[in-house]
Design a protein around this motif. Structure first.
Motif, mmCIF file in Angstrom:
data_model
loop_
_atom_site.group_PDB
_atom_site.id
_atom_site.type_symbol
_atom_site.label_atom_id
_atom_site.label_comp_id
_atom_site.label_asym_id
_atom_site.label_seq_id
_atom_site.Cartn_x
_atom_site.Cartn_y
_atom_site.Cartn_z
ATOM 1 N N ASP A 143 0.743 -1.078 -0.204
ATOM 2 C CA ASP A 143 -0.526 -0.068 0.148
ATOM 3 C C ASP A 143 0.733 0.834 -0.218
ATOM 4 O OD1 ASP A 143 1.177 -0.062 2.584
ATOM 5 O OD2 ASP A 143 -0.885 -0.050 3.202
ATOM 6 N N THR A 144 1.851 1.750 -0.593
ATOM 7 C CA THR A 144 3.099 2.145 -0.438
ATOM 8 C C THR A 144 2.225 3.563 -1.637
ATOM 9 O OG1 THR A 144 4.259 1.217 -3.218
ATOM 10 C CG2 THR A 144 5.093 0.681 -1.545
ATOM 11 N N GLU A 145 1.289 3.641 -1.903
ATOM 12 C CA GLU A 145 0.841 4.694 -2.250
ATOM 13 C C GLU A 145 -0.438 5.176 -1.443
ATOM 14 O OE1 GLU A 145 0.056 4.636 -6.628
ATOM 15 O OE2 GLU A 145 2.578 3.697 -7.153
ATOM 16 N N ALA A 146 -0.662 4.196 -1.199
ATOM 17 C CA ALA A 146 -2.991 4.721 -0.338
ATOM 18 C C ALA A 146 -2.176 6.518 -0.188
ATOM 19 C CB ALA A 146 -2.754 4.009 0.963
ATOM 20 N N GLY A 147 -1.699 7.206 -0.134
ATOM 21 C CA GLY A 147 -1.755 8.249 0.271
ATOM 22 C C GLY A 147 -2.087 9.024 1.599
ATOM 23 N N ASN A 148 -2.432 8.084 2.784
ATOM 24 C CA ASN A 148 -2.702 8.491 4.057
ATOM 25 C C ASN A 148 -1.385 9.181 5.357
ATOM 26 O OD1 ASN A 148 -4.860 9.099 5.614
ATOM 27 N ND2 ASN A 148 -4.695 7.328 6.979
ATOM 28 N N GLY A 149 0.174 8.912 4.212
ATOM 29 C CA GLY A 149 0.974 9.084 5.141
ATOM 30 C C GLY A 149 1.551 7.654 5.772
ATOM 31 N N ASP A 150 2.970 7.786 5.904
ATOM 32 C CA ASP A 150 3.915 6.201 6.148
ATOM 33 C C ASP A 150 3.113 5.611 7.340
ATOM 34 O OD1 ASP A 150 6.177 6.606 4.664
ATOM 35 O OD2 ASP A 150 6.956 7.796 5.571
ATOM 36 N N HIS A 151 2.789 4.659 7.389
ATOM 37 C CA HIS A 151 2.550 3.884 8.779
ATOM 38 C C HIS A 151 3.883 3.892 9.956
ATOM 39 C CE1 HIS A 151 -0.987 1.680 6.713
ATOM 40 N NE2 HIS A 151 0.685 1.227 5.759
ATOM 41 N N ASN A 152 3.486 3.495 11.183
ATOM 42 C CA ASN A 152 3.396 4.126 12.209
ATOM 43 C C ASN A 152 4.212 2.733 13.183
ATOM 44 O OD1 ASN A 152 5.741 5.187 14.392
ATOM 45 N ND2 ASN A 152 5.219 6.993 13.332
ATOM 46 N N CYS A 153 4.955 2.577 13.765
ATOM 47 C CA CYS A 153 4.511 1.497 15.214
ATOM 48 C C CYS A 153 4.271 1.699 16.721
ATOM 49 C CB CYS A 153 5.579 1.111 14.970
ATOM 50 S SG CYS A 153 7.396 2.458 15.356
ATOM 51 N N LYS A 154 2.877 3.074 16.241
ATOM 52 C CA LYS A 154 2.477 3.388 17.696
ATOM 53 C C LYS A 154 1.726 1.622 18.316
ATOM 54 C CE LYS A 154 -0.105 6.674 20.142
ATOM 55 N NZ LYS A 154 -1.398 7.905 19.722
ATOM 56 N N TYR A 155 0.754 1.069 18.551
ATOM 57 C CA TYR A 155 0.390 0.529 18.648
ATOM 58 C C TYR A 155 0.973 -1.064 18.593
ATOM 59 C CZ TYR A 155 -3.450 4.015 19.584
ATOM 60 O OH TYR A 155 -4.266 4.637 19.442
ATOM 61 N N GLY A 156 0.983 -2.082 19.910
ATOM 62 C CA GLY A 156 1.676 -3.307 19.875
ATOM 63 C C GLY A 156 0.270 -4.182 20.119
ATOM 64 N N LEU A 157 0.201 -5.714 20.190
ATOM 65 C CA LEU A 157 -0.056 -6.501 21.506
ATOM 66 C C LEU A 157 1.359 -6.048 22.573
ATOM 67 C CD1 LEU A 157 -1.460 -8.014 19.170
ATOM 68 C CD2 LEU A 157 -1.306 -9.278 20.161
ATOM 69 N N ALA A 158 0.698 -5.788 24.039
ATOM 70 C CA ALA A 158 1.176 -5.907 25.412
ATOM 71 C C ALA A 158 1.309 -7.261 25.269
ATOM 72 C CB ALA A 158 0.270 -5.782 27.041
ATOM 73 N N PRO A 159 2.695 -7.379 25.649
ATOM 74 C CA PRO A 159 3.372 -9.082 25.381
ATOM 75 C C PRO A 159 2.861 -10.105 26.595
ATOM 76 C CG PRO A 159 5.198 -7.161 26.907
ATOM 77 C CD PRO A 159 4.008 -6.540 26.051
ATOM 78 N N SER A 160 3.445 -11.268 25.887
ATOM 79 C CA SER A 160 3.625 -12.627 26.455
ATOM 80 C C SER A 160 3.895 -13.283 27.142
ATOM 81 C CB SER A 160 2.178 -13.690 25.435
ATOM 82 O OG SER A 160 1.154 -13.571 25.628
ATOM 83 N N TYR A 161 5.443 -12.514 26.630
ATOM 84 C CA TYR A 161 6.490 -13.039 27.138
ATOM 85 C C TYR A 161 7.229 -12.383 28.156
ATOM 86 C CZ TYR A 161 5.079 -17.524 24.520
ATOM 87 O OH TYR A 161 4.240 -18.285 24.485
ATOM 88 N N ALA A 162 8.495 -12.980 28.900
ATOM 89 C CA ALA A 162 9.444 -11.794 28.855
ATOM 90 C C ALA A 162 10.763 -11.760 28.333
ATOM 91 C CB ALA A 162 9.832 -12.771 30.739
#
Length: 575
Positions: free
Chosen positions: A314-333
């Motif tokens: 989706d390189t030309e989606a026109g909504n700006g770069d993706h970013n890494c704000k959200y993720g799944l809270a971890p299940s492992y140390a």
């Protein structure tokens, strides 16, 4: 682009006549109701202006509901996403009256409330005949706007509890300061009961079609159901029996015919105006102003930054770069030791039933189709005939996404970092699984960024009725209702191993019910509210989050600017 995405009420209606960029604007700062309304189109535009703002406002709700909960987190990734500790304060429940998230939800909701009030006042003062319209049409407009206002007040009640009641542009008709939560509850309840009577039922058994974005009887009834579900926490009075009655009526079709989607992702897909599970959704379109489902604070930033676009196509989606704000809270140390807390560990909670289709690696399959919801491991793609992997934003290392948070830069599968620290400030770009709930389709796909944002779906009604039955001591009936929805998440040949009793071997406990709310409604802007209802928000432990010292964080403070603007307001207890 689908034609209906340009319309909500009629073939000539453009929803977003004005954008929601300037949140400080006053709706009628340059024109008055005396000279604004000249045609029926002017009336329609005014009616649907609050809807555009309401859609915009979901972004901050996502922030405060999910980042204060146990399933989704924004940890520091190398030197990204610390941002003065604002996300850490949400995670640890140490926010202050100066935090922007505290202010934004109040301002967004009350901006919408006042937009609704202005429109309702105008409709009361205008003569429908002047616009070649009937009084019944005006009454229908009012029911739409009153329902939207009730939706905003539900959010305010759940977030701040002690709020003023504003029902008009005439300040003399509004409270000067806060009113008791019971008064707000009664107002919302009365409004929704009236609107259920005034609104139409959905016609037919298919999706909402060109009526997507309009409230109807089922939508108003579902809001009343939400109100009753949380009544014990919000007012101290249990309304589970009333909640269950309305949920049962919605399922039985009293307010229109709905049915569950055939697959888990049908309700989120690009053509979800055709999905019979959708009760209310905000229409979106990539080429038309409002598509806040694909904004940074909802679902655009749930994936790695930058080169992820090559993996997604989706390189030309026109909504700006993706970013890494959200993720799944971890299940492992970081060393691979599993966490054992009752709460959190969303990856492990999904893996408890390993055949879950949502556990598959997210891939775009072409022709506006996809599979899976999770992003993990190496993310490989082909560019100019060469296989490449998604890398960190600076290109310093290949990402190997794992269900843990720590300093993994450059480490592959099974490798353990020397520093075993794991907390909200100790992560990097290889930390944590990511997810794609609303599809991020390829440039050539017709459905790219076309999904409508689903605010209410029939699965919520099933889960709500199940919770009411469970709380009444009927775990088996609750299990059957949950199974009705859950069976689409697993292959038919293995679901019998995962079904709740009496249709399978799994025992439905309170902890399992809360886990199941988390799986089905993962990252849908409600986790904080669910944790509070189960008395886990302040008492629970997850990842590096310890129990709060008391329960005052179940509601947010009023921002200092809000208090400064109205001396009649009082700060919430504990702040």
């Amino acid at each position: 682009m689908k034609y209906l995405k340009h319309n909500i009420l009629t073939a000539v209606l453009a929803i977003a006549c004005t954008s929601c960029i300037n949140l400080d604007e006053t709706l009628y700062s340059e024109v008055s109701s005396d000279n604004y309304y000249n045609t029926s189109a002017d009336v329609i535009r005014a009616v649907f202006r609050p809807f555009e703002h309401g859609y915009y406002s979901i972004q901050n709700r996502q922030v405060i509901e999910e980042l204060s909960g146990d399933l989704v987190a924004t940890w520091q990734k190398d030197d990204w996403w610390y941002d003065g500790g604002r996300w850490a304060r949400l995670h640890y429940h140490t926010w202050t009256p100066d935090d922007e998230a505290v202010k934004s939800e109040w301002e967004n909701c009350f901006t919408g409330v006042m937009q609704c009030n202005y429109v309702l006042d105008d409709l009361d003062s205008l003569d429908p005949a002047k616009f070649n319209m009937a009084q019944s049409e005006f009454d229908a407009f009012k029911a739409q706007v009153r329902t939207l206002r009730a939706w905003l007040y539900i959010r305010l009640l759940g977030t701040y509890r002690n709020i003023p009641l504003a029902v008009s542009r005439d300040a003399s008709l509004n409270s000067e300061g806060q009113v008791p939560p019971e008064r707000i509850f009664e107002f919302i309840e009365s409004e929704l009961k009236d609107c259920i009577e005034a609104l139409p039922s959905k016609t037919g058994a298919a999706g909402n079609g060109t009526s997507q974005g309009q409230w109807n009887k089922a939508g108003a009834a579902a809001l009343l159901m939400r109100l009753y579900l949380n009544a014990e926490k919000w007012t101290g009075t249990d309304r589970y029996s009333d909640c269950g009655l309305i949920a049962q009526e919605i399922i039985e079709g009293k307010y229109g015919v709905y049915s569950l989607g055939k697959t888990w992702d049908e309700v989120f897909d690009w053509d979800n105006e055709n999905c019979p599970e959708v009760i209310f959704a905000f229409p979106s379109s990539s080429g038309y102003g409002g598509h806040y489902v694909y904004a940074g604070d909802t679902f655009w930033w749930t994936v790695p930054a930058r080169t992820i676009a090559n993996y997604l196509g989706d390189t030309e989606a026109g909504n700006g770069d993706h970013n890494c704000k959200y993720g799944l809270a971890p299940s492992y140390a970081p060393d691979g030791t599993p966490y054992t807390t009752e709460l959190g560990r969303p990856g492990a909670k999904f893996r408890k039933y390993p055949d879950d289709y949502r556990l598959k690696l997210y891939k775009n399959l072409g022709n506006s189709t996809r599979e899976g919801m999770m992003l993990f491991g190496y993310l490989e793609y082909v560019e100019n005939g060469q296989t490449k992997r998604v890398v960190s934003p600076t290109g310093a290392y290949e990402l190997y996404l794992r269900d843990a948070v720590g300093k993994f830069a450059g480490l592959g599968p099974g490798e353990i970092p020397s520093d075993l620290t794991s907390n909200i400030t100790s992560g990097d770009h290889s930390s944590g699984w990511r997810y794609v709930k609303y599809p991020l389709y390829m440039d050539e796909d017709e459905g790219q960024m076309e999904s409508d944002y689903v605010e209410i779906r029939l699965a919520e009604v099933y889960y709500t009725l199940a919770e009411c039955k469970f709380r009444a001591g009927n775990a088996e009936e609750a299990g059957k209702l949950l199974n009705d929805v859950r069976e689409r998440n697993y292959p038919a040949e293995s679901f019998s191993n995962y079904a709740y009793q009496p249709e399978g071997p799994v025992i439905l406990t309170e902890a399992e019910l809360l886990d199941e709310w988390g799986r089905e409604f993962f990252s849908e802007g409600r986790r904080r509210t669910d944790l509070i209802r189960f008395n886990k928000f302040c008492t629970g432990t997850w990842w590096d989050k310890n129990p709060d010292s008391d329960s005052h964080t179940e509601i947010f403070p009023l921002h200092r600017d809000v208090l400064g603007a109205n001396p009649a307001l009082k700060q919430n207890p504990g702040y």
